[in-house]
Write an enzyme that holds these catalytic residues in place. Structure first.
Site, PDB file in Angstrom:
ATOM      1  N   ASN A 198     -14.377 -16.509  -0.030  1.00 43.11           N
ATOM      2  CA  ASN A 198     -13.095 -16.816  -0.682  1.00 43.11           C
ATOM      3  C   ASN A 198     -13.286 -17.688  -1.919  1.00 43.11           C
ATOM      4  OD1 ASN A 198     -11.760 -15.343   1.252  1.00 43.11           O
ATOM      5  ND2 ASN A 198     -11.294 -17.102   2.548  1.00 43.11           N
ATOM      6  N   GLY A 210      -7.971 -20.164  14.121  1.00 38.08           N
ATOM      7  CA  GLY A 210      -8.646 -18.924  14.541  1.00 38.08           C
ATOM      8  C   GLY A 210      -9.147 -18.076  13.378  1.00 38.08           C
ATOM      9  N   PRO A 218      -4.261 -22.886  -2.828  1.00 38.34           N
ATOM     10  CA  PRO A 218      -4.672 -23.385  -1.516  1.00 38.34           C
ATOM     11  C   PRO A 218      -5.861 -22.601  -0.953  1.00 38.34           C
ATOM     12  CG  PRO A 218      -2.573 -22.180  -1.373  1.00 38.34           C
ATOM     13  CD  PRO A 218      -3.049 -22.050  -2.782  1.00 38.34           C
ATOM     14  N   LYS A 272      -2.148  -4.746  15.787  1.00 39.90           N
ATOM     15  CA  LYS A 272      -2.665  -3.530  15.157  1.00 39.90           C
ATOM     16  C   LYS A 272      -3.634  -2.813  16.108  1.00 39.90           C
ATOM     17  CE  LYS A 272      -2.141  -2.097  11.532  1.00 39.90           C
ATOM     18  NZ  LYS A 272      -1.109  -1.148  10.977  1.00 39.90           N
ATOM     19  N   THR A 305      -6.445  -1.529  10.233  1.00 44.83           N
ATOM     20  CA  THR A 305      -7.208  -2.559   9.521  1.00 44.83           C
ATOM     21  C   THR A 305      -8.570  -2.808  10.173  1.00 44.83           C
ATOM     22  OG1 THR A 305      -7.230  -4.952   9.148  1.00 44.83           O
ATOM     23  CG2 THR A 305      -5.820  -4.188  10.902  1.00 44.83           C
ATOM     24  N   ASP A 306      -9.494  -3.352   9.395  1.00 42.07           N
ATOM     25  CA  ASP A 306     -10.796  -3.741   9.971  1.00 42.07           C
ATOM     26  C   ASP A 306     -10.672  -4.975  10.862  1.00 42.07           C
ATOM     27  OD1 ASP A 306     -10.298  -5.633   7.970  1.00 42.07           O
ATOM     28  OD2 ASP A 306     -12.274  -5.469   7.024  1.00 42.07           O
ATOM     29  N   GLU A 307      -9.516  -5.662  10.779  1.00 38.16           N
ATOM     30  CA  GLU A 307      -9.384  -6.927  11.529  1.00 38.16           C
ATOM     31  C   GLU A 307      -9.366  -6.702  13.039  1.00 38.16           C
ATOM     32  OE1 GLU A 307      -6.732  -9.806   9.815  1.00 38.16           O
ATOM     33  OE2 GLU A 307      -6.865  -8.874   7.846  1.00 38.16           O
ATOM     34  N   GLU A 361       4.265  -5.369  10.150  1.00 40.81           N
ATOM     35  CA  GLU A 361       4.173  -6.753   9.716  1.00 40.81           C
ATOM     36  C   GLU A 361       2.692  -6.959   9.430  1.00 40.81           C
ATOM     37  OE1 GLU A 361       6.392  -9.052   9.150  1.00 40.81           O
ATOM     38  OE2 GLU A 361       8.125  -7.874   9.786  1.00 40.81           O
ATOM     39  N   TYR A 384      -1.653 -10.759  14.606  1.00 45.51           N
ATOM     40  CA  TYR A 384      -1.586  -9.576  13.730  1.00 45.51           C
ATOM     41  C   TYR A 384      -2.616  -8.535  14.155  1.00 45.51           C
ATOM     42  CZ  TYR A 384      -2.768  -6.617   9.724  1.00 45.51           C
ATOM     43  OH  TYR A 384      -3.077  -5.541   8.931  1.00 45.51           O
ATOM     44  N   TYR A 399      -8.243 -22.239   2.269  1.00 45.15           N
ATOM     45  CA  TYR A 399      -8.322 -22.650   3.671  1.00 45.15           C
ATOM     46  C   TYR A 399      -9.743 -23.087   4.025  1.00 45.15           C
ATOM     47  CZ  TYR A 399      -3.861 -20.089   4.307  1.00 45.15           C
ATOM     48  OH  TYR A 399      -2.566 -19.628   4.222  1.00 45.15           O
ATOM     49  N   ALA A 419      -4.302  -8.261  16.879  1.00 39.18           N
ATOM     50  CA  ALA A 419      -4.100  -7.775  18.257  1.00 39.18           C
ATOM     51  C   ALA A 419      -2.992  -6.726  18.295  1.00 39.18           C
ATOM     52  CB  ALA A 419      -3.769  -8.941  19.181  1.00 39.18           C
ATOM     53  N   ILE A 445       0.842  -1.201   0.000  1.00 40.61           N
ATOM     54  CA  ILE A 445       0.000   0.000   0.000  1.00 40.61           C
ATOM     55  C   ILE A 445       0.881   1.255   0.000  1.00 40.61           C
ATOM     56  CG2 ILE A 445      -1.834   1.261   1.216  1.00 40.61           C
ATOM     57  CD1 ILE A 445      -2.709  -1.498   2.379  1.00 40.61           C
TER      58      ILE A 445
HETATM   59  P1  NAD Z   1       3.294  -4.798   3.471  1.00 43.09           P
HETATM   60  O1  NAD Z   1       3.617  -5.970   4.339  1.00 43.09           O
HETATM   61  O2  NAD Z   1       3.165  -4.976   2.002  1.00 43.09           O
HETATM   62  O3  NAD Z   1       4.395  -3.647   3.696  1.00 43.09           O
HETATM   63  C1  NAD Z   1       4.883  -3.312   4.949  1.00 43.09           C
HETATM   64  C2  NAD Z   1       6.091  -2.392   4.777  1.00 43.09           C
HETATM   65  O4  NAD Z   1       6.575  -2.035   6.088  1.00 43.09           O
HETATM   66  C3  NAD Z   1       7.274  -3.066   4.053  1.00 43.09           C
HETATM   67  O5  NAD Z   1       7.812  -2.184   3.091  1.00 43.09           O
HETATM   68  C4  NAD Z   1       8.280  -3.329   5.158  1.00 43.09           C
HETATM   69  O6  NAD Z   1       9.629  -3.307   4.715  1.00 43.09           O
HETATM   70  C5  NAD Z   1       7.975  -2.174   6.122  1.00 43.09           C
HETATM   71  N1  NAD Z   1       8.382  -2.487   7.500  1.00 43.09           N
HETATM   72  C6  NAD Z   1       8.096  -3.614   8.194  1.00 43.09           C
HETATM   73  N2  NAD Z   1       8.679  -3.566   9.413  1.00 43.09           N
HETATM   74  C7  NAD Z   1       9.315  -2.361   9.501  1.00 43.09           C
HETATM   75  C8  NAD Z   1      10.082  -1.734  10.508  1.00 43.09           C
HETATM   76  N3  NAD Z   1      10.313  -2.320  11.680  1.00 43.09           N
HETATM   77  N4  NAD Z   1      10.574  -0.496  10.269  1.00 43.09           N
HETATM   78  C9  NAD Z   1      10.362   0.116   9.070  1.00 43.09           C
HETATM   79  N5  NAD Z   1       9.664  -0.447   8.069  1.00 43.09           N
HETATM   80  C10 NAD Z   1       9.132  -1.680   8.275  1.00 43.09           C
HETATM   81  O7  NAD Z   1       1.972  -4.180   4.094  1.00 43.09           O
HETATM   82  P2  NAD Z   1       0.718  -3.520   3.370  1.00 43.09           P
HETATM   83  O8  NAD Z   1      -0.199  -4.588   2.929  1.00 43.09           O
HETATM   84  O9  NAD Z   1       1.195  -2.519   2.397  1.00 43.09           O
HETATM   85  O10 NAD Z   1       0.025  -2.786   4.602  1.00 43.09           O
HETATM   86  C11 NAD Z   1       0.408  -1.465   4.965  1.00 43.09           C
HETATM   87  C12 NAD Z   1      -0.403  -1.038   6.184  1.00 43.09           C
HETATM   88  O11 NAD Z   1      -1.786  -1.082   5.880  1.00 43.09           O
HETATM   89  C13 NAD Z   1      -0.201  -1.949   7.394  1.00 43.09           C
HETATM   90  O12 NAD Z   1      -0.148  -1.130   8.541  1.00 43.09           O
HETATM   91  C14 NAD Z   1      -1.450  -2.825   7.402  1.00 43.09           C
HETATM   92  O13 NAD Z   1      -1.775  -3.221   8.716  1.00 43.09           O
HETATM   93  C15 NAD Z   1      -2.475  -1.876   6.829  1.00 43.09           C
HETATM   94  N6  NAD Z   1      -3.596  -2.510   6.107  1.00 43.09           N
HETATM   95  C16 NAD Z   1      -3.339  -3.422   5.114  1.00 43.09           C
HETATM   96  C17 NAD Z   1      -4.409  -3.996   4.414  1.00 43.09           C
HETATM   97  C18 NAD Z   1      -4.170  -4.973   3.292  1.00 43.09           C
HETATM   98  O14 NAD Z   1      -5.142  -5.544   2.770  1.00 43.09           O
HETATM   99  N7  NAD Z   1      -2.949  -5.180   2.842  1.00 43.09           N
HETATM  100  C19 NAD Z   1      -5.721  -3.648   4.742  1.00 43.09           C
HETATM  101  C20 NAD Z   1      -5.940  -2.707   5.763  1.00 43.09           C
HETATM  102  C21 NAD Z   1      -4.860  -2.146   6.434  1.00 43.09           C
HETATM  103  P1  TYD Z   2      -5.252 -12.857   3.253  1.00 37.02           P
HETATM  104  O1  TYD Z   2      -4.995 -12.365   1.872  1.00 37.02           O
HETATM  105  O2  TYD Z   2      -4.154 -13.521   4.003  1.00 37.02           O
HETATM  106  O3  TYD Z   2      -5.869 -11.623   4.081  1.00 37.02           O
HETATM  107  P2  TYD Z   2      -6.541 -11.611   5.564  1.00 37.02           P
HETATM  108  O4  TYD Z   2      -6.246 -12.863   6.264  1.00 37.02           O
HETATM  109  O5  TYD Z   2      -5.829 -10.447   6.168  1.00 37.02           O
HETATM  110  O6  TYD Z   2      -7.987 -11.379   5.330  1.00 37.02           O
HETATM  111  O7  TYD Z   2      -6.468 -13.885   3.180  1.00 37.02           O
HETATM  112  C1  TYD Z   2      -7.733 -13.523   2.650  1.00 37.02           C
HETATM  113  C2  TYD Z   2      -8.661 -14.700   2.857  1.00 37.02           C
HETATM  114  O8  TYD Z   2      -8.193 -15.793   2.051  1.00 37.02           O
HETATM  115  C3  TYD Z   2      -8.673 -15.216   4.286  1.00 37.02           C
HETATM  116  O9  TYD Z   2      -9.994 -15.626   4.622  1.00 37.02           O
HETATM  117  C4  TYD Z   2      -7.754 -16.408   4.265  1.00 37.02           C
HETATM  118  C5  TYD Z   2      -7.907 -16.952   2.854  1.00 37.02           C
HETATM  119  N1  TYD Z   2      -6.692 -17.588   2.280  1.00 37.02           N
HETATM  120  C6  TYD Z   2      -6.794 -18.856   1.698  1.00 37.02           C
HETATM  121  O10 TYD Z   2      -7.881 -19.474   1.667  1.00 37.02           O
HETATM  122  N2  TYD Z   2      -5.661 -19.416   1.175  1.00 37.02           N
HETATM  123  C7  TYD Z   2      -4.459 -18.792   1.209  1.00 37.02           C
HETATM  124  O11 TYD Z   2      -3.440 -19.378   0.730  1.00 37.02           O
HETATM  125  C8  TYD Z   2      -4.372 -17.479   1.790  1.00 37.02           C
HETATM  126  C9  TYD Z   2      -3.064 -16.751   1.834  1.00 37.02           C
HETATM  127  C10 TYD Z   2      -5.528 -16.917   2.299  1.00 37.02           C
END
Ligand code: NAD
Ligand code: TYD
Length: 350
Positions: free
Chosen positions: A254, A289, A210, A159, A130-132, A84, A155, A212, A157, A12
């Protein structure tokens, strides 16, 4: 404005930096990122020479690295994305999630409080969450901003903890914060450990997809550019101290989303019959979980800030598929090395 974006080399974050430099070319962006497995500077190769873009290789777990970035670059505002972010990794190894998401956010808040102490109200600190954090829904209902927090994975918890810290720094110290809680994103540059890019990658490589459990878990999907525009909206116009939920009113089980993407991939790759991507679907052991359903009520941001997603789901998915087809080198690059080990551990195969 000198804006620090943490996690700007991730999925993002890199989409946000590209979006921001295009929309606000006069702003200066400081990308603060420690380049974990999820961070890839190649995502930003198109702006690496941009005069207003600067990368800092810094770790949120090392307070001095945050402090020197604030000082050296005279940071005026923050959008905090570094984290993370993968639930499965938080199950296999929760420790790093506590370090980065909880301690790292605390370190960043401390740096902001210290460096902006002369006028805390002047500097915005936007926290991306996140909404999680709200836990899991049953068949009906939506997460709103007042839904009680009920995180179920390490994760979510971690956030949730970071959200609470952000809230406390406003309430106690007067930091000018806003927070957004967004649903599942998809789009270019997403690391192929998350469902949709993993599905596309495996189809291209004719490997099992895969699923789940029974595939009936539900997620609410939003195209990443729409998440960026929502962050932009809240950063500029959100009320200080408020949180806003972001989502696309786009719920899919899914298994349904997998079938849908497989059909589009078949079309793009000219596959059918016994070669159809659908034949790669493979049900595997459920995630421990595993949250049943996420769904966002985004009426607050819609009504108060007039934000709406601009991509339909089909548009967004088609853009995403064609991006991955055109960027197979990127997929190869990010999935060499560490990814191979992770994949074997998670799915028991190469
Ligand atoms: P991502 O895992 O793709 O990227 C995370 C970035 O953070 C990476 O570039 C990594 O190098 C950097 N990073 C990790 N640990 C670090 C540290 N200790 N110091 C400095 N940099 C560090 O994550 P994303 O999917 O782009 O998500 C970005 C944010 O948005 C997160 O906070 C996540 O919780 C939130 N978010 C993600 C989603 C989603 O669907 N991906 C949805 C809602 C919210
Ligand atoms: P994911 O992309 O890991 O996002 P989140 O767990 O944050 O929602 O997973 C999206 C959904 O897909 C989630 O219900 C778990 C499922 N999933 C699978 O069924 N197989 C997979 O290999 C992965 C990575 C996720």
């Amino acid at each position: 404005m000198i804006l620090m974006i943490t996690g700007g080399a991730g999925f993002i974050g890199s989409n946000l930096i590209l979006y921001w430099l295009k929309k606000y070319p006069e702003d200066h962006i400081i990308n603060f990122d420690s380049l974990t497995y999820a961070g890839n500077l190649s995502n930003l190769s198109s702006v690496e020479k941009h005069p207003h873009y600067h990368f800092v290789n810094g770790n949120l777990c090392v307070p001095e690295e945050i402090s020197s970035a604030f000082e050296e670059h005279r940071v005026e505002a923050v959008i905090h994305l570094a984290a993370e972010s993968h639930v499965d990794r938080s199950i296999a190894g929760p420790g790093q999630f506590i370090q980065t998401n909880v301690v790292g956010t605390f370190n960043l808040l401390e740096a902001a409080k210290e460096h902006w102490r002369e006028n805390l109200a002047k500097h915005r600190f936007h926290h991306v969450s996140t909404d999680e954090v709200y836990g899991s829904l049953g068949e009906t209902g939506f997460f709103s901003e007042t839904t009680p927090y009920s995180p179920n994975s390490p994760y979510s918890a971690s956030k949730a903890s970071s959200d609470h810290l952000v809230r406390a720094y406003r309430h106690t110290f007067g930091l000018n914060v806003t927070t957004t809680n967004c649903s599942n994103n998809y789009g270019p540059f997403q690391f192929p450990e998350k469902l949709l890019p993993l599905l596309i990658k495996n189809c291209l490589e004719q490997k099992p997809i895969p699923v789940y459990g029974d595939g009936s878990n539900i997620r609410d999907w939003l195209y990443v550019t729409d998440h960026c525009s929502a962050i932009d909206t809240v950063f500029h116009h959100g009320k200080e101290g408020e949180t806003y939920n972001i989502g696309g009113l786009n719920e899919w089980s899914n298994i349904d989303i997998i079938h849908f993407v497989c059909r589009l991939l078949d079309e793009a790759l000219g596959r059918s019959g016994k070669d159809s991507c659908e034949n790669l679907i493979s049900f595997v052991k459920d995630r421990p979980g595993h949250d049943r359903r996420y769904a966002i009520d985004a009426s607050k941001i819609q009504k108060e800030l007039n934000w709406r997603p601009s991509f339909t789901f089909e548009q967004g998915i088609r853009e995403t598929i064609s991006w991955y087809l055109d960027h197979q080198d990127w997929v190869r690059l990010v999935s060499s090395g560490e990814y191979q080990k992770y994949y074997k551990q998670q799915y028991g195969s190469k």
